[in-house]
Design a protein around this motif. Structure first.
Motif, PDB file in Angstrom:
ATOM      1  N   ALA A 189      54.562  36.975  39.116  1.00  0.00           N
ATOM      2  CA  ALA A 189      53.859  37.833  38.166  1.00  0.00           C
ATOM      3  C   ALA A 189      52.709  37.061  37.521  1.00  0.00           C
ATOM      4  O   ALA A 189      52.894  35.936  37.049  1.00  0.00           O
ATOM      5  N   LYS A 190      51.536  37.682  37.509  1.00  0.00           N
ATOM      6  CA  LYS A 190      50.348  37.058  36.922  1.00  0.00           C
ATOM      7  C   LYS A 190      49.666  38.043  35.978  1.00  0.00           C
ATOM      8  O   LYS A 190      49.818  39.264  36.121  1.00  0.00           O
ATOM      9  N   SER A 191      48.910  37.510  35.031  1.00  0.00           N
ATOM     10  CA  SER A 191      48.098  38.383  34.186  1.00  0.00           C
ATOM     11  C   SER A 191      47.019  39.029  35.052  1.00  0.00           C
ATOM     12  O   SER A 191      46.766  38.588  36.174  1.00  0.00           O
ATOM     13  N   LYS A 192      46.369  40.050  34.527  1.00  0.00           N
ATOM     14  CA  LYS A 192      45.354  40.759  35.309  1.00  0.00           C
ATOM     15  C   LYS A 192      44.239  39.817  35.764  1.00  0.00           C
ATOM     16  O   LYS A 192      43.813  39.849  36.933  1.00  0.00           O
ATOM     17  N   ASP A 193      43.762  38.978  34.866  1.00  0.00           N
ATOM     18  CA  ASP A 193      42.678  38.047  35.217  1.00  0.00           C
ATOM     19  C   ASP A 193      43.142  37.030  36.264  1.00  0.00           C
ATOM     20  O   ASP A 193      42.406  36.723  37.209  1.00  0.00           O
ATOM     21  N   GLU A 194      44.357  36.519  36.091  1.00  0.00           N
ATOM     22  CA  GLU A 194      44.887  35.554  37.057  1.00  0.00           C
ATOM     23  C   GLU A 194      45.082  36.204  38.425  1.00  0.00           C
ATOM     24  O   GLU A 194      44.829  35.580  39.462  1.00  0.00           O
ATOM     25  N   PHE A 195      45.520  37.453  38.411  1.00  0.00           N
ATOM     26  CA  PHE A 195      45.721  38.157  39.677  1.00  0.00           C
ATOM     27  C   PHE A 195      44.391  38.369  40.397  1.00  0.00           C
ATOM     28  O   PHE A 195      44.294  38.183  41.618  1.00  0.00           O
ATOM     29  N   ASN A 196      43.363  38.758  39.641  1.00  0.00           N
ATOM     30  CA  ASN A 196      42.041  38.967  40.254  1.00  0.00           C
ATOM     31  C   ASN A 196      41.500  37.673  40.852  1.00  0.00           C
ATOM     32  O   ASN A 196      40.892  37.677  41.929  1.00  0.00           O
ATOM     33  N   THR A 197      41.733  36.558  40.150  1.00  0.00           N
ATOM     34  CA  THR A 197      41.299  35.252  40.669  1.00  0.00           C
ATOM     35  C   THR A 197      42.053  34.915  41.944  1.00  0.00           C
ATOM     36  O   THR A 197      41.470  34.441  42.926  1.00  0.00           O
ATOM     37  N   TRP A 198      43.354  35.145  41.933  1.00  0.00           N
ATOM     38  CA  TRP A 198      44.180  34.889  43.126  1.00  0.00           C
ATOM     39  C   TRP A 198      43.711  35.725  44.311  1.00  0.00           C
ATOM     40  O   TRP A 198      43.557  35.209  45.425  1.00  0.00           O
ATOM     41  N   ALA A 199      43.457  37.016  44.073  1.00  0.00           N
ATOM     42  CA  ALA A 199      43.024  37.903  45.155  1.00  0.00           C
ATOM     43  C   ALA A 199      41.679  37.461  45.730  1.00  0.00           C
ATOM     44  O   ALA A 199      41.458  37.497  46.949  1.00  0.00           O
ATOM     45  N   LYS A 200      40.777  37.015  44.850  1.00  0.00           N
ATOM     46  CA  LYS A 200      39.467  36.552  45.295  1.00  0.00           C
ATOM     47  C   LYS A 200      39.604  35.313  46.182  1.00  0.00           C
ATOM     48  O   LYS A 200      38.946  35.204  47.228  1.00  0.00           O
ATOM     49  N   GLU A 201      40.461  34.369  45.770  1.00  0.00           N
ATOM     50  CA  GLU A 201      40.667  33.146  46.550  1.00  0.00           C
ATOM     51  C   GLU A 201      41.312  33.460  47.900  1.00  0.00           C
ATOM     52  O   GLU A 201      40.929  32.895  48.932  1.00  0.00           O
ATOM     53  N   MET A 202      42.273  34.368  47.901  1.00  0.00           N
ATOM     54  CA  MET A 202      42.958  34.719  49.147  1.00  0.00           C
ATOM     55  C   MET A 202      42.004  35.410  50.121  1.00  0.00           C
ATOM     56  O   MET A 202      42.003  35.125  51.326  1.00  0.00           O
ATOM     57  N   LYS A 203      41.170  36.296  49.601  1.00  0.00           N
ATOM     58  CA  LYS A 203      40.250  37.032  50.466  1.00  0.00           C
ATOM     59  C   LYS A 203      39.186  36.115  51.052  1.00  0.00           C
ATOM     60  O   LYS A 203      38.718  36.314  52.187  1.00  0.00           O
ATOM     61  N   ALA A 204      38.792  35.102  50.294  1.00  0.00           N
ATOM     62  CA  ALA A 204      37.725  34.194  50.748  1.00  0.00           C
ATOM     63  C   ALA A 204      38.249  33.023  51.568  1.00  0.00           C
ATOM     64  O   ALA A 204      37.465  32.210  52.059  1.00  0.00           O
ATOM     65  N   ALA A 205      39.558  32.932  51.735  1.00  0.00           N
ATOM     66  CA  ALA A 205      40.133  31.779  52.447  1.00  0.00           C
ATOM     67  C   ALA A 205      39.687  31.749  53.900  1.00  0.00           C
ATOM     68  O   ALA A 205      39.548  32.779  54.554  1.00  0.00           O
TER      69      ALA A 205
END
Length: 360
Positions: A238-254
Motif C-alpha cells: 500500500a502506497k500513498s497516491k503520490d508514492e503510487f504515481n511515482t512507482w507507476a512512472k518508474e515501472m512504465k519507464a523501466a
C-alpha cells in the motif's frame, strides 16, 4: 476415576487457550482487523449477525434453565403445570420475533451486497479508451502464482500487488487454468477467478490501517486448486497516491535490466536461452496474456519471497532452481527446463538477484 478427573481439569485450560488464541492475528493478514471500507462494512455485518445469534442463544438458554428448575418434577408433588399448548399469543410471539430479527439482518445485508457490487466506474472511458476516474487492475490467477496488470498504466507485475491508499481499486478477475479465488483478508471478502467469465469488484485500503500494518498486506487463494493451493500467496504493498504515481512512472519507464559482474552476465545468457520464453524481465511487457506463461521477474531482486513461499535469499533461490517441485508441488515450472549444473544455478542466481526497477 482419577483419569476422568484429570481429563476434566484440562477443560478450563483449553477454555483459556481458546480466548488467548482468539486474539492472535496480524494486521496484515486478518479479516478481524479490517483495513478498508469494504472490509469494515463486511466486519460490521458479521458483528451484527453475531450479536443477533448471541442474543437468541442467551434468551433460549434462560428459558431452558427456567423450565428445568421451576417445572421439574418433585417428590410427592404430582401437580401438572398450566398447559400453554395452542396459545395464540405465544405462537404470535415466537413467530414474529424471528421475522423481525431476519429483517434487521436482511436489510443491511442486501444493501451492502448491491453497494459492493457497484463497479460502474470501470465502464467510464475517455477518448483513449482508458478508465476515467478509477484505477483498474486485471488479476490473472495461475497454477500457482498471480499476475497483476494495470491496463491504463501499461504495467505488469507478478506476486506483488501495489495499490494506492484511500481510493477504490477495481479488479477484473480471471483464471488461466482452473478456478482460483482472490482474497486479501484485511481488505475484504474473497472473489472467485473463473476461466470462462471475469468477476469484478473493488477494494479500498485505509492509509491509517496500512500504516499500522507497515504498508504491507498479504493475499491468498481461497479456492482449493491443487497440491500447492496453500502456497499460492501474494503480497499487497500500500502506497500513498503520490508514492503510487511515482512507482507507476518508474515501472512504465523501466528498460531491459543491466547487470554487473561476469557471473551475472553469464546468468543473463543462460536466462535468455532457456527462460525468456516464459518469463519477462520488464514490467511493461507488451506480449498478449496468452503468451505470459510464467511470473514477470522485473522486480525479482526487490521481493521478500521466492515463489511466494521461501525467504528471499541466494541459498533459497538456488534450492528453488535446483528442484522447484520440492517446494511447490504441481507448479508449471517443474519439467519445463533441463537439469541445471551447479555453475548454471550460481550464474542464474547472480543474475536474478540483480533484477530491480530503479528510478531513471
Amino acid at each position: 476415576m482419577k483419569r476422568k478427573l484429570h481429563k476434566w481439569r484440562l477443560l478450563p485450560l483449553l477454555g483459556i487457550l481458546t480466548f488467548v488464541l482468539s486474539g492472535c492475528g496480524m494486521a496484515s493478514l486478518s479479516a478481524l482487523r479490517p483495513a478498508g471500507e469494504v472490509a469494515q462494512t463486511q466486519y460490521n455485518l458479521m458483528m451484527l449477525s453475531t450479536i443477533i445469534m448471541v442474543l437468541v442463544v442467551i434468551v433460549v438458554t434462560i428459558l431452558f434453565l427456567i423450565v428445568i428448575f421451576r417445572f421439574r418434577r418433585k417428590k410427592g408433588d404430582d401437580t401438572i403445570p398450566k398447559q400453554v399448548e395452542g396459545s395464540h399469543k405465544l405462537e404470535v410471539i415466537w413467530t414474529v420475533i424471528p421475522i423481525v430479527l431476519l429483517i434487521i439482518l436482511t436489510i443491511p445485508t442486501v444493501k451492502v451486497t448491491f453497494d459492493l457490487a457497484d463497479t460502474k466506474a470501470m465502464d467510464q472511458k475517455d477518448k483513449e479508451g482508458k478508465t476515467k476516474d478509477a484505477l483498474v487492475v486485471n488479476v490473472r490467477a495461475n497454477l500457482y502464482w498471480w499476475e497483476f496488470e494495470y491496463p491504463d498504466l501499461g504495467v505488469i507485475t507478478s506476486q506483488d500487488l501495489v495499490v494506492p491508499t484511500n481510493e477504490k481499486v477495481y479488479f477484473n478477475l480471471v483464471a488461466s487454468d482452473v478456478k482460483h479465488s482472490f482474497w486479501v483478508p484485511a481488505a475484504g471478502g474473497k472473489m472467485d477467478t473463473n476461466t470462462d467469465n471475469p468477476n469484478q469488484f473493488y477494494l479500498e485500503f485505509d492509509s491509517q490501517k496500512a500504516n499500522e500494518a507497515e504498508d504491507l498486506f498479504y493475499g491468498k487463494c481461497a479456492e482449493l486448486c491443487g497440491p500447492s493451493h496453500a502456497l499460492m500467496d501474494f503480497k499487497v504493498v500500500a502506497k500513498s497516491k503520490d508514492e503510487f504515481n511515482t512507482w507507476a512512472k518508474e515501472m512504465k519507464a523501466a528498460s531491459e535490466p543491466v547487470v554487473e559482474g561476469s557471473l551475472a552476465k553469464q546468468g543473463e545468457e543462460i536466462f535468455n536461452q532457456s527462460c525468456i520464453g516464459c518469463h519477462a524481465v520488464t514490467p511493461n511487457d507488451s506480449r498478449p496474456e496468452t503468451a505470459r506463461q510464467a511470473p514477470n521477474l522485473a522486480t525479482f531482486g526487490e521481493r521478500e519471497r521466492i515463489a511466494g513461499v521461501l525467504d528471499h535469499t541466494e541459498e533459497n533461490l538456488k534450492k528453488w532452481l535446483e528442484d522447484p517441485e520440492v517446494y511447490k508441488p504441481g507448479n508449471t515450472m517443474t519439467g519445463t527446463y533441463g537439469e541445471l549444473s551447479d555453475g548454471q544455478i550460481n550464474a542464474l542466481t547472480a543474475y536474478l538477484m540483480q533484477l530491480k526497477v530503479e528510478e531513471k
